[in-house]
Design a protein around this motif. Structure first.
Motif, PDB file in Angstrom:
ATOM      1  N   PRO A  15       0.805  -1.229   0.000  1.00  0.00           N
ATOM      2  CA  PRO A  15       0.000   0.000   0.000  1.00  0.00           C
ATOM      3  C   PRO A  15       0.836   1.276   0.000  1.00  0.00           C
ATOM      4  O   PRO A  15       0.345   2.322  -0.410  1.00  0.00           O
ATOM      5  N   TRP A  16       2.090   1.187   0.484  1.00  0.00           N
ATOM      6  CA  TRP A  16       2.927   2.390   0.568  1.00  0.00           C
ATOM      7  C   TRP A  16       3.781   2.581  -0.671  1.00  0.00           C
ATOM      8  O   TRP A  16       4.635   3.449  -0.713  1.00  0.00           O
ATOM      9  N   LYS A  17       3.574   1.738  -1.670  1.00  0.00           N
ATOM     10  CA  LYS A  17       4.343   1.886  -2.891  1.00  0.00           C
ATOM     11  C   LYS A  17       3.421   2.257  -4.045  1.00  0.00           C
ATOM     12  O   LYS A  17       2.300   1.769  -4.111  1.00  0.00           O
TER      13      LYS A  17
ATOM     14  N   TYR B  48      -1.177   5.278  -5.908  1.00  0.00           N
ATOM     15  CA  TYR B  48      -1.076   4.248  -4.867  1.00  0.00           C
ATOM     16  C   TYR B  48      -2.182   3.215  -5.090  1.00  0.00           C
ATOM     17  O   TYR B  48      -3.228   3.538  -5.663  1.00  0.00           O
TER      18      TYR B  48
ATOM     19  N   HIS C  91      -4.581   1.968  -3.425  1.00  0.00           N
ATOM     20  CA  HIS C  91      -5.964   2.259  -3.044  1.00  0.00           C
ATOM     21  C   HIS C  91      -6.633   3.256  -3.971  1.00  0.00           C
ATOM     22  O   HIS C  91      -7.838   3.475  -3.883  1.00  0.00           O
ATOM     23  N   GLU C  92      -5.835   3.857  -4.842  1.00  0.00           N
ATOM     24  CA  GLU C  92      -6.412   4.798  -5.806  1.00  0.00           C
ATOM     25  C   GLU C  92      -6.803   4.099  -7.112  1.00  0.00           C
ATOM     26  O   GLU C  92      -7.329   4.728  -8.021  1.00  0.00           O
TER      27      GLU C  92
ATOM     28  N   PRO D 133       3.103   9.448   2.535  1.00  0.00           N
ATOM     29  CA  PRO D 133       2.229  10.077   1.525  1.00  0.00           C
ATOM     30  C   PRO D 133       1.043   9.199   1.133  1.00  0.00           C
ATOM     31  O   PRO D 133       0.006   9.719   0.734  1.00  0.00           O
ATOM     32  N   TRP D 134       1.199   7.868   1.264  1.00  0.00           N
ATOM     33  CA  TRP D 134       0.085   7.003   0.867  1.00  0.00           C
ATOM     34  C   TRP D 134      -1.097   7.142   1.817  1.00  0.00           C
ATOM     35  O   TRP D 134      -2.237   6.961   1.427  1.00  0.00           O
TER      36      TRP D 134
ATOM     37  N   ARG E 204      -3.020  10.679   0.955  1.00  0.00           N
ATOM     38  CA  ARG E 204      -3.987  10.716  -0.145  1.00  0.00           C
ATOM     39  C   ARG E 204      -5.252   9.956   0.212  1.00  0.00           C
ATOM     40  O   ARG E 204      -6.313  10.258  -0.278  1.00  0.00           O
ATOM     41  N   ARG E 205      -5.110   8.975   1.090  1.00  0.00           N
ATOM     42  CA  ARG E 205      -6.279   8.223   1.518  1.00  0.00           C
ATOM     43  C   ARG E 205      -7.236   9.143   2.278  1.00  0.00           C
ATOM     44  O   ARG E 205      -8.436   9.079   2.109  1.00  0.00           O
TER      45      ARG E 205
END
Lengths: 243, 255
Positions: free
Chosen positions: A79-81, A121, A123-124, B247-248, B251-252
């Motif tokens: 998720p952080w990539k 990301y 989740h997008e 940053p992830w 944006r969430r």
């Protein structure tokens, strides 16, 4: 053709519960093999063994399992990539320098429908895009064999059909060896050159069927040809249930 | 996007402005004597007129806060790593960790002063004591939230231990650690002030006791305002760092 991956009389149990019994098959180089079986029959366990994530009790596995490009059931992106960072991860771990990794990923982004989403990301992304990004990661890793665990099982029917057709086209360009498990008859017919049918727990091989349809015939899910293949697989499963 | 963010920064000031207005309204309507409840204007004047003197105290408090905060981060993350090492270590460490929070600060702080003297060190330790718990617990929860399926996947890619930390453990726990830091940031200044209040010769807490003893309520209010501003600054600092580092998550939030 020579077998790239060979599995011989593989057995495994969790305590008293047998999961796999004498599973034997091989995957030829350049071939796409589907392993079809009911949910919870031990297909995922079989894959985990092939990937070296789990041990087994008896039998043998021969092949480049340490160089498998793996796509888990639900993409499993970090998720952080971002999309690019996820896709390049296997290369990064292998120590490929950044410039070459990025080039490799960038060159494939368009055919995976991910151009413009490099820095998004997970989740997008939509479910289908996540799955494509996961497959991109598997393909980019330069693996000798792609291993897919119910690749599109979590998606809605329309998206699933679209992605199956897309992958079928992609595979004919990539010429990679592919091994995937599924419980979806159609998925097996669309994507496989050969289908291995497994019984319920403990999983054993019931039978095998070659699918010799052209790319166009595979994408026409309503054609009699397609139906005949599906029907053949289904009757094999029914016969297995009666035993 | 830019306009939206501009408005978001602005909202902080509107919120604080409304509180100041309410404060002013209370003093104006009820005509409270300044020595009981000074108005915002009187308070600000007290800060400005005494700025040099107050500033020296504030500087000490900032040093104590940052040092204690840093110490708590180090100790908290270390303890979280230890707790994550095994079930046994978790069961051995967690109960005393929770119990440590049951000790009233007002009881332990004077003891720390007796043990470590009236200088900076005692205050640093009090700040660390106050901040330690939220950091340790949040960091530990962060470690626990690591998805075992992702660990398997890394293994399938042939990742070593360093890769696991770099690609999985550190990024997976960072949001938890930063959430702990945010809570700790608001506690930390408070911890320093309580320590100073109990004894010492420098710091905002000392300034406060002196203001109180000489019935300079305006200066006391000024000091409180400064403490609040310090806490706010530290909070925003941690918040800013966490936006940059994760940053992830950022944006969430905005989806």
């Amino acid at each position: 053709m020579r077998p790239l991956l060979e599995v011989d009389r593989l057995s495994k149990s969790y305590g008293d519960l047998p999961v796999l019994r004498d599973v034997a098959f091989h995957v030829d180089e350049g071939e796409s093999l589907a392993i079809l079986g009911p949910s919870g029959c031990g297909k995922s366990t079989l894959l985990r063994i092939l990937l070296g994530l789990e041990g087994y009790d008896a039998g043998e596995v021969r092949g480049p399992v340490d160089r498998a490009g793996y796509l888990p059931q639900d993409a499993l992106l970090f998720p952080w990539k971002t999309v690019v960072q996820n896709a390049e991860l296997p290369l990064q771990i292998r120590g490929v320098d950044r410039k070459r990794r990025r080039e490799e990923v960038a060159s494939r982004l368009p055919s995976f429908g991910l151009a413009g989403f490099e820095d998004a990301y997970p989740h997008e992304l939509s479910g289908g895009m996540r799955q494509r990004a996961g497959l991109l990661r598997a393909v980019v890793s330069g693996a000798a064999v792609l291993v897919l665990d119910e690749p599109f099982g979590a998606l809605d029917t329309l998206t699933r059909h679209r992605l199956q057709d897309w992958l079928s086209g992609l595979m004919s360009e990539l010429h990679r060896t592919m091994l995937f498990v599924t419980h979806d008859l159609e998925e097996a017919v669309v994507l496989a050159d050969r289908v291995l049918v497994l019984s319920g727990r403990p999983a054993g091989v019931i039978g095998e069927r070659g699918i010799s349809l052209s790319r166009e015939e595979r994408s026409d899910r309503l054609s009699p040809l397609f139906y005949r293949e599906k029907d053949g697989l289904l009757s094999m499963i029914r016969k297995g249930d009666e035993r | 996007m830019k306009g939206k963010n501009g408005w978001k920064g602005y909202r902080w000031f509107v919120s604080l402005g409304l509180i100041a207005l309410l404060w002013y309204g209370v003093t104006a309507i009820f005509r409270v004597p300044t020595y009981l409840f000074p108005s915002p204007a009187v308070t600000v004047r007290a800060i400005v007129s005494d700025a040099g003197f107050l500033g020296r105290h504030v500087a000490i408090t900032i040093v104590e806060t940052l040092a204690g905060f840093g110490m708590a981060v180090f100790a908290g993350v270390t303890v979280a790593i230890l707790m994550n090492a095994s079930r046994l270590s978790r069961d051995l460490i967690y109960p005393p960790l929770v119990l440590s929070q049951a000790i009233p600060l007002i009881a332990i702080a004077p003891l720390i002063l007796i043990w470590f003297g009236l200088g900076i060190l005692a205050k640093v330790l009090i700040v660390a004591f106050v901040c330690f718990f939220p950091i340790a617990v949040n960091a530990y929860e962060g470690f626990r939230s690591v998805d075992p399926a992702l660990r398997d996947l890394l293994e399938a890619f042939g990742a070593g231990r360093a890769d696991r930390y770099r690609h999985l453990y550190v990024p997976a726990t960072l949001p938890g650690i930063l959430a702990g830091l945010k809570i700790a940031a608001t506690y930390s200044v408070l911890g320093a002030v309580v320590g100073e209040w109990l004894g010492g010769s420098l710091g905002i807490g000392v300034y406060m006791t002196r203001a109180l003893q000489s019935f300079r309520t305006d200066r006391l209010f000024g000091a409180i305002l400064v403490v609040m501003l310090l806490s706010l600054c530290l909070f925003k600092l941690v918040d800013g760092a966490s936006r940059r580092l994760t940053p992830w998550m950022e944006r969430r939030d905005h989806d």
